[in-house]
Write a protein that holds these residues in place. Sequence first.
Motif, PDB file in Angstrom:
ATOM      1  N   ARG A 114     -10.951 -27.987 -89.826  1.00  0.00           N
ATOM      2  CA  ARG A 114     -12.168 -28.792 -89.650  1.00  0.00           C
ATOM      3  C   ARG A 114     -12.132 -30.050 -90.528  1.00  0.00           C
ATOM      4  O   ARG A 114     -12.567 -31.126 -90.101  1.00  0.00           O
ATOM      5  N   HIS A 115     -11.613 -29.904 -91.738  1.00  0.00           N
ATOM      6  CA  HIS A 115     -11.503 -31.081 -92.606  1.00  0.00           C
ATOM      7  C   HIS A 115     -10.493 -32.083 -92.047  1.00  0.00           C
ATOM      8  O   HIS A 115     -10.701 -33.300 -92.138  1.00  0.00           O
ATOM      9  N   LEU A 116      -9.403 -31.570 -91.476  1.00  0.00           N
ATOM     10  CA  LEU A 116      -8.418 -32.468 -90.873  1.00  0.00           C
ATOM     11  C   LEU A 116      -9.027 -33.218 -89.686  1.00  0.00           C
ATOM     12  O   LEU A 116      -8.752 -34.409 -89.488  1.00  0.00           O
ATOM     13  N   TRP A 117      -9.854 -32.554 -88.906  1.00  0.00           N
ATOM     14  CA  TRP A 117     -10.520 -33.218 -87.783  1.00  0.00           C
ATOM     15  C   TRP A 117     -11.438 -34.340 -88.258  1.00  0.00           C
ATOM     16  O   TRP A 117     -11.689 -35.306 -87.530  1.00  0.00           O
ATOM     17  N   GLN A 118     -11.932 -34.218 -89.496  1.00  0.00           N
ATOM     18  CA  GLN A 118     -12.821 -35.237 -90.049  1.00  0.00           C
ATOM     19  C   GLN A 118     -12.064 -36.307 -90.847  1.00  0.00           C
ATOM     20  O   GLN A 118     -12.647 -37.330 -91.222  1.00  0.00           O
ATOM     21  N   SER A 119     -10.786 -36.084 -91.099  1.00  0.00           N
ATOM     22  CA  SER A 119     -10.037 -36.971 -92.003  1.00  0.00           C
ATOM     23  C   SER A 119      -9.747 -38.342 -91.390  1.00  0.00           C
ATOM     24  O   SER A 119      -9.478 -39.310 -92.110  1.00  0.00           O
ATOM     25  N   PHE A 120      -9.772 -38.405 -90.073  1.00  0.00           N
ATOM     26  CA  PHE A 120      -9.519 -39.668 -89.372  1.00  0.00           C
ATOM     27  C   PHE A 120     -10.704 -39.880 -88.421  1.00  0.00           C
ATOM     28  O   PHE A 120     -10.664 -39.493 -87.256  1.00  0.00           O
ATOM     29  N   PRO A 121     -11.800 -40.490 -88.887  1.00  0.00           N
ATOM     30  CA  PRO A 121     -12.993 -40.654 -88.040  1.00  0.00           C
ATOM     31  C   PRO A 121     -12.701 -41.553 -86.843  1.00  0.00           C
ATOM     32  O   PRO A 121     -12.015 -42.585 -86.974  1.00  0.00           O
ATOM     33  N   ALA A 122     -13.225 -41.192 -85.698  1.00  0.00           N
ATOM     34  CA  ALA A 122     -12.990 -41.980 -84.487  1.00  0.00           C
ATOM     35  C   ALA A 122     -13.517 -43.404 -84.649  1.00  0.00           C
ATOM     36  O   ALA A 122     -12.901 -44.367 -84.172  1.00  0.00           O
ATOM     37  N   ASP A 123     -14.664 -43.551 -85.339  1.00  0.00           N
ATOM     38  CA  ASP A 123     -15.241 -44.898 -85.460  1.00  0.00           C
ATOM     39  C   ASP A 123     -14.582 -45.741 -86.548  1.00  0.00           C
ATOM     40  O   ASP A 123     -15.011 -46.869 -86.813  1.00  0.00           O
ATOM     41  N   SER A 124     -13.521 -45.185 -87.175  1.00  0.00           N
ATOM     42  CA  SER A 124     -12.752 -46.032 -88.101  1.00  0.00           C
ATOM     43  C   SER A 124     -11.822 -46.976 -87.335  1.00  0.00           C
ATOM     44  O   SER A 124     -11.294 -47.923 -87.906  1.00  0.00           O
ATOM     45  N   ILE A 125     -11.635 -46.706 -86.038  1.00  0.00           N
ATOM     46  CA  ILE A 125     -10.835 -47.598 -85.192  1.00  0.00           C
ATOM     47  C   ILE A 125     -11.729 -48.744 -84.715  1.00  0.00           C
ATOM     48  O   ILE A 125     -12.722 -48.526 -84.023  1.00  0.00           O
ATOM     49  N   VAL A 126     -11.384 -49.965 -85.113  1.00  0.00           N
ATOM     50  CA  VAL A 126     -12.225 -51.127 -84.792  1.00  0.00           C
ATOM     51  C   VAL A 126     -11.622 -52.002 -83.686  1.00  0.00           C
ATOM     52  O   VAL A 126     -12.335 -52.760 -83.034  1.00  0.00           O
ATOM     53  N   CYS A 127     -10.326 -51.924 -83.486  1.00  0.00           N
ATOM     54  CA  CYS A 127      -9.631 -52.681 -82.424  1.00  0.00           C
ATOM     55  C   CYS A 127     -10.038 -54.166 -82.427  1.00  0.00           C
ATOM     56  O   CYS A 127     -10.434 -54.723 -81.387  1.00  0.00           O
ATOM     57  N   ASP A 128      -9.973 -54.781 -83.600  1.00  0.00           N
ATOM     58  CA  ASP A 128     -10.305 -56.208 -83.726  1.00  0.00           C
ATOM     59  C   ASP A 128      -9.061 -57.017 -83.371  1.00  0.00           C
ATOM     60  O   ASP A 128      -8.213 -57.298 -84.222  1.00  0.00           O
ATOM     61  N   ARG A 129      -8.950 -57.387 -82.103  1.00  0.00           N
ATOM     62  CA  ARG A 129      -7.770 -58.143 -81.651  1.00  0.00           C
ATOM     63  C   ARG A 129      -7.703 -59.531 -82.291  1.00  0.00           C
ATOM     64  O   ARG A 129      -6.628 -59.995 -82.680  1.00  0.00           O
ATOM     65  N   THR A 130      -8.845 -60.151 -82.405  1.00  0.00           N
ATOM     66  CA  THR A 130      -8.865 -61.511 -82.966  1.00  0.00           C
ATOM     67  C   THR A 130      -8.432 -61.517 -84.425  1.00  0.00           C
ATOM     68  O   THR A 130      -7.619 -62.341 -84.856  1.00  0.00           O
ATOM     69  N   GLY A 131      -8.981 -60.579 -85.181  1.00  0.00           N
ATOM     70  CA  GLY A 131      -8.653 -60.532 -86.598  1.00  0.00           C
ATOM     71  C   GLY A 131      -7.385 -59.759 -86.912  1.00  0.00           C
ATOM     72  O   GLY A 131      -6.940 -59.735 -88.061  1.00  0.00           O
ATOM     73  N   GLY A 132      -6.824 -59.097 -85.909  1.00  0.00           N
ATOM     74  CA  GLY A 132      -5.575 -58.369 -86.108  1.00  0.00           C
ATOM     75  C   GLY A 132      -5.742 -57.070 -86.883  1.00  0.00           C
ATOM     76  O   GLY A 132      -4.805 -56.606 -87.533  1.00  0.00           O
TER      77      GLY A 132
END
Length: 434
Positions: free
Chosen positions: A159-177
Motif C-alpha cells: 500500500r505504501h508503494l502504491w502511494q510512493s508515486f502519486p498519479a497527480d505528480s505527473i504534470v506533462c508540461d510539454r512547454t516547460g519540459g
Amino acid sequence: MSHRKLHIGMSLAPTWLSGDGWRRQDSRVEDLLDSDFYVDVARRAEAAHLDFVFRPDTLFLSAAALENGPGFTSMDPTVLLAALSRETSHIGLLSTVSTSFFPPYIVARQIQSLNWLSKGRTGWNIVTALDGNDNFGIETMPSAEERYARAAEFTQIVRHLWQSFPADSIVCDRTGGRYADSRRVQPIDHRGPFFNVKGPLTLPGYDRAPLPLIQAGASPAGRDFAASVADAVFASAPDMQAAIDLRRDLRARAETHGRSADDILVLPGLSLYLAQTRRQAEELFAETHQRTARVKALANLKAMTGLEVTDWPDDRPVTLADLPPLPSQPRSRTHLDLLLRAIERDTPRLGELLKRPELIGSAHWQVIGTVDDAFDTITAWSEADAIDGFVTLPGGSVDCLHRSINELIPRLAQAGHFRKAYGSDTFYGHLKEK
C-alpha cells in the motif's frame, strides 16, 4: 430482506468441471488453457452485472489428483486477468497473490499494472497459502500467526508503494519540459521484521478509485488481519449460523481497528448444483461426486483429525469422543474447526458426515436444487444478516453455470436484491454501491 443490495462475485476457476463434471460432452475441458474459455465466462458475468470475477490460485500441483480430473491446473491469475481486461469494460477483476512466497515490490507492481490496464477494475485477493513451500525453498510452512504477521507487513509495504508515486505528480508540461514533480515521488524506506524495501514503485498509483483488498482467512489471526485491511472477506460458511457468527465477529474486529463495521463485506462461497427439478439437481450432484467423493472425504477426515473409519458402517454416529488427539498445527485450522463444529452440533452418522462440504469441498455453503431453492435460501441468509453477498461456485455442469448467471442473478435483480445495471465502472465503486 434487508434493504442492502447484495454484492456478488464469481469464481473463474471452473468449479463446474470438478469431480466428474469435466467428463460431460459440453464441458470444454480441452479449452482450459485457452483465454477464450475465460472470456466467455467473464462476459456472461458482466452481462449479469456481477461485482467481480476472481481466479483463486495455488502454487503446487498434486500429480496424483490429475488422474481423475484437471485439479489445480491453472494459469497465473494476474496474467489471465490482464487478457480479460481488454475483453470486458465494467466487471471487477480479482487476482490472487500469496504473501508467503513473493517479494512485495513485485506484487505491488504487478497488481497496480493490472489496475491501470483495466482502468480501475482490479482487486487483490490476499492469501498466505497452505501449501507450496517446497517450490520456494521453504522447508516447512510457518504457523498461521507467523504467516499473518508477514502478510500484515507485506500488505502495508504494498500500500505504501502504491502511494510512493502519486498519479497527480505527473504534470506533462510539454512547454516547460517537465514531465513530473519529482519531489513528490519518494522512497518508502521500509525496514521491518520480514522485509526491507526502499521504493518508490516504477509506476504511479491509479487515482480514480482505491484498489480493493479481499481476504479469506478465518482463523483468529486471519480474521484479525482481514478486519484491519480487507474491503471484503471470501468466507467458508457451510451453514447460516456459521456465517452469522463470522460476520458479527469480523464487523466487531473492524471497529477495534478504528474502522466502521460496514467497511468490511462478508461474501461466503456458494456452491450451486442447479437443475430444473430438485431430483435432477440431486442426480447431478451424485453423478459429479460418485467416483471420488467418498475416497476424498475419508482421506480428508483422516488428515484433519487422525480418525480412521474405513471399516465403520455408514449408520454409526460420529462424536467428538471418537476423535484421537488432534494435531496442534493442522493444515487448515479453519476447516478443522468447522468440521468439529458440525460433529459436535449434529452427531452425524458416518454416511452423512462423508457427504458434508467440510470434507468433500472447501466447507462452502451449498444449495442442491432449483433456481427457486437458491433464491429462497439466499433471501433467508440475507434477511438473517448472515451475508453481504456471495461468490458463485457453480458445480456439476456448464448448464449449472448458465442457470446461475442467466436465471438466478436476474431473479435476484428483479426482486430488488441485486443491481439491474452498473452504477460504477470501478471495482471499488461496485463494492460501495448500496
